[in-house]
Design a protein around this motif. Structure first.
Motif, PDB file in Angstrom:
ATOM      1  N   HIS A 133     -15.706 -32.647  15.726  1.00 31.95           N
ATOM      2  CA  HIS A 133     -14.547 -33.243  16.404  1.00 31.95           C
ATOM      3  C   HIS A 133     -14.405 -32.696  17.823  1.00 31.95           C
ATOM      4  O   HIS A 133     -14.053 -33.418  18.752  1.00 31.95           O
ATOM      5  N   GLY A 134     -14.656 -31.384  17.971  1.00 34.18           N
ATOM      6  CA  GLY A 134     -14.455 -30.748  19.263  1.00 34.18           C
ATOM      7  C   GLY A 134     -15.477 -31.177  20.306  1.00 34.18           C
ATOM      8  O   GLY A 134     -15.175 -31.227  21.499  1.00 34.18           O
ATOM      9  N   ALA A 135     -16.675 -31.493  19.855  1.00 36.35           N
ATOM     10  CA  ALA A 135     -17.757 -31.805  20.796  1.00 36.35           C
ATOM     11  C   ALA A 135     -17.944 -33.297  21.038  1.00 36.35           C
ATOM     12  O   ALA A 135     -18.481 -33.698  22.063  1.00 36.35           O
ATOM     13  N   ARG A 136     -17.509 -34.112  20.088  1.00 35.25           N
ATOM     14  CA  ARG A 136     -17.783 -35.552  20.166  1.00 35.25           C
ATOM     15  C   ARG A 136     -16.454 -36.320  20.157  1.00 35.25           C
ATOM     16  O   ARG A 136     -15.834 -36.498  19.107  1.00 35.25           O
ATOM     17  N   ALA A 137     -16.057 -36.796  21.340  1.00 37.51           N
ATOM     18  CA  ALA A 137     -14.803 -37.540  21.448  1.00 37.51           C
ATOM     19  C   ALA A 137     -14.842 -38.810  20.600  1.00 37.51           C
ATOM     20  O   ALA A 137     -13.794 -39.324  20.187  1.00 37.51           O
ATOM     21  N   ASP A 138     -16.049 -39.324  20.342  1.00 36.18           N
ATOM     22  CA  ASP A 138     -16.170 -40.564  19.563  1.00 36.18           C
ATOM     23  C   ASP A 138     -16.109 -40.304  18.057  1.00 36.18           C
ATOM     24  O   ASP A 138     -16.094 -41.254  17.276  1.00 36.18           O
ATOM     25  N   ALA A 139     -16.049 -39.051  17.656  1.00 35.67           N
ATOM     26  CA  ALA A 139     -16.019 -38.735  16.221  1.00 35.67           C
ATOM     27  C   ALA A 139     -14.570 -38.697  15.740  1.00 35.67           C
ATOM     28  O   ALA A 139     -13.953 -37.650  15.651  1.00 35.67           O
ATOM     29  N   ALA A 140     -14.035 -39.870  15.427  1.00 42.26           N
ATOM     30  CA  ALA A 140     -12.655 -39.954  14.925  1.00 42.26           C
ATOM     31  C   ALA A 140     -12.578 -39.495  13.479  1.00 42.26           C
ATOM     32  O   ALA A 140     -11.533 -39.060  13.021  1.00 42.26           O
ATOM     33  N   CYS A 141     -13.694 -39.633  12.776  1.00 48.05           N
ATOM     34  CA  CYS A 141     -13.728 -39.240  11.362  1.00 48.05           C
ATOM     35  C   CYS A 141     -15.036 -38.514  11.071  1.00 48.05           C
ATOM     36  O   CYS A 141     -16.106 -38.943  11.531  1.00 48.05           O
ATOM     37  N   VAL A 142     -14.946 -37.417  10.348  1.00 51.00           N
ATOM     38  CA  VAL A 142     -16.127 -36.652   9.939  1.00 51.00           C
ATOM     39  C   VAL A 142     -16.081 -36.514   8.417  1.00 51.00           C
ATOM     40  O   VAL A 142     -15.065 -36.112   7.853  1.00 51.00           O
ATOM     41  N   VAL A 143     -17.179 -36.871   7.768  1.00 49.79           N
ATOM     42  CA  VAL A 143     -17.273 -36.820   6.313  1.00 49.79           C
ATOM     43  C   VAL A 143     -18.360 -35.824   5.932  1.00 49.79           C
ATOM     44  O   VAL A 143     -19.499 -35.940   6.380  1.00 49.79           O
ATOM     45  N   HIS A 144     -18.003 -34.837   5.122  1.00 51.99           N
ATOM     46  CA  HIS A 144     -19.000 -33.881   4.612  1.00 51.99           C
ATOM     47  C   HIS A 144     -19.014 -33.979   3.096  1.00 51.99           C
ATOM     48  O   HIS A 144     -17.974 -33.844   2.454  1.00 51.99           O
ATOM     49  N   LEU A 145     -20.188 -34.246   2.535  1.00 51.01           N
ATOM     50  CA  LEU A 145     -20.322 -34.389   1.089  1.00 51.01           C
ATOM     51  C   LEU A 145     -21.396 -33.452   0.548  1.00 51.01           C
ATOM     52  O   LEU A 145     -22.359 -33.118   1.254  1.00 51.01           O
ATOM     53  N   GLN A 146     -21.198 -33.049  -0.689  1.00 54.34           N
ATOM     54  CA  GLN A 146     -22.178 -32.225  -1.397  1.00 54.34           C
ATOM     55  C   GLN A 146     -22.523 -32.913  -2.713  1.00 54.34           C
ATOM     56  O   GLN A 146     -22.436 -32.303  -3.781  1.00 54.34           O
ATOM     57  N   THR A 147     -22.889 -34.182  -2.622  1.00 53.18           N
ATOM     58  CA  THR A 147     -23.286 -34.890  -3.835  1.00 53.18           C
ATOM     59  C   THR A 147     -24.619 -34.328  -4.323  1.00 53.18           C
ATOM     60  O   THR A 147     -25.396 -33.772  -3.536  1.00 53.18           O
ATOM     61  N   THR A 148     -24.892 -34.527  -5.589  1.00 54.62           N
ATOM     62  CA  THR A 148     -26.162 -34.024  -6.135  1.00 54.62           C
ATOM     63  C   THR A 148     -27.343 -34.650  -5.398  1.00 54.62           C
ATOM     64  O   THR A 148     -28.289 -33.956  -5.014  1.00 54.62           O
TER      65      THR A 148
END
Ligand SMILES: [Zn+2]
Length: 251
Positions: free
Chosen positions: A97-112
């Motif tokens: 978010h801090g580096a990319r003004a275009d990143a309105a949403c960030v999704v982090h997943l740990q699916t198998t």
């Protein structure tokens, strides 16, 4: 009982809360949650330094628009809430978010499936259409242990570059986009690509070759298709599905 924050936040923030709460519910619906771990975050529109993230300890299937915690880039709460954020978890999100003004949403997943492909040295292979859609914007970030050290942020940003997706080696996946709907769409396609790769490998045999010029054209087409389909086509249908199951995410 959660008290609604609807009247106390801007119209745009409320919309961002609705979208992010829906994304959490959808992740749970598809089985891509991980108990209370992993996180999706959204920038508060008009406030480049304020973000919404899950109330730590709440299952994704329980999350509502009002229960999302509003924090700053340091992970500190900026709106009173009975819930806490997971500041350590926000290291990854705050970097993007801090580096990319275009990143309105960030999704982090740990699916198998996501973690399993992240463990493979060759990463995501261009064997399925889904993989070819994602590959143009995909980078890799080497595992440095649990991401709680602030100095890892710059390396995350460097590894993402101008792309939209990261495979966090030995850990999971991350996507970012200009809207929650588009970030969900990217995550969906990346997740499917990982599942397909693992099943294809488990099935054995040689993979059918795809000509390099075909891979190139699919990559170009895919980027447009994902961008066009995410918000306008997929997202409204997904919201209707969530409403039919349990509309409490709108509270
Ligand atoms: Zn993680």
């Amino acid at each position: 009982m959660q008290v609604t924050v609807h009247g106390g936040v801007s119209k745009h923030e409320w919309q961002a809360r609705l979208d992010l709460a829906a994304a959490y519910r959808a992740m749970a619906l598809y089985g891509w949650d991980d108990l209370v771990f992993t996180h999706l975050s959204a920038r508060v529109p008009g406030r480049g330094d304020h973000f919404l993230i899950n109330p730590y300890g709440m299952l994704f299937e329980e999350i509502t628009a009002s229960s999302l915690v509003k924090i700053d880039l340091n992970g500190d709460k900026v709106l009173n809430s009975p819930y806490e954020a997971n500041p350590a978890g926000f290291i990854i999100h705050s970097a993007i978010h801090g580096a990319r003004a275009d990143a309105a949403c960030v999704v982090h997943l740990q699916t198998t499936a996501g973690v399993a492909v992240s463990c493979q040295a060759s990463g995501l292979l261009p064997i399925s259409q889904q993989a070819m859609f994602v590959l143009p914007g995909l980078g890799y970030h080497d595992y440095e242990g649990v991401a709680i050290e602030p100095d890892e942020r710059q390396r995350l940003v460097d590894d993402l570059g101008g792309g939209h997706s990261l495979i966090l080696r030995n850990h999971g996946v991350l996507t970012c986009a200009q809207s929650v709907a588009d970030a969900f769409m990217l995550s969906y396609v990346l997740q499917r690509a990982c599942e397909i790769q693992l099943q294809a490998q488990a099935g054995g045999g040689h993979f059918a070759d795809v000509a390099p010029d075909v891979i190139g054209s699919v990559r170009r087409t895919g980027e447009h298709a994902m961008r066009d389909a995410g918000g306008s086509l997929v997202w409204p249908g997904l919201l209707r599905k969530l409403d039919r199951i349990d509309a409490s995410w709108r509270l």
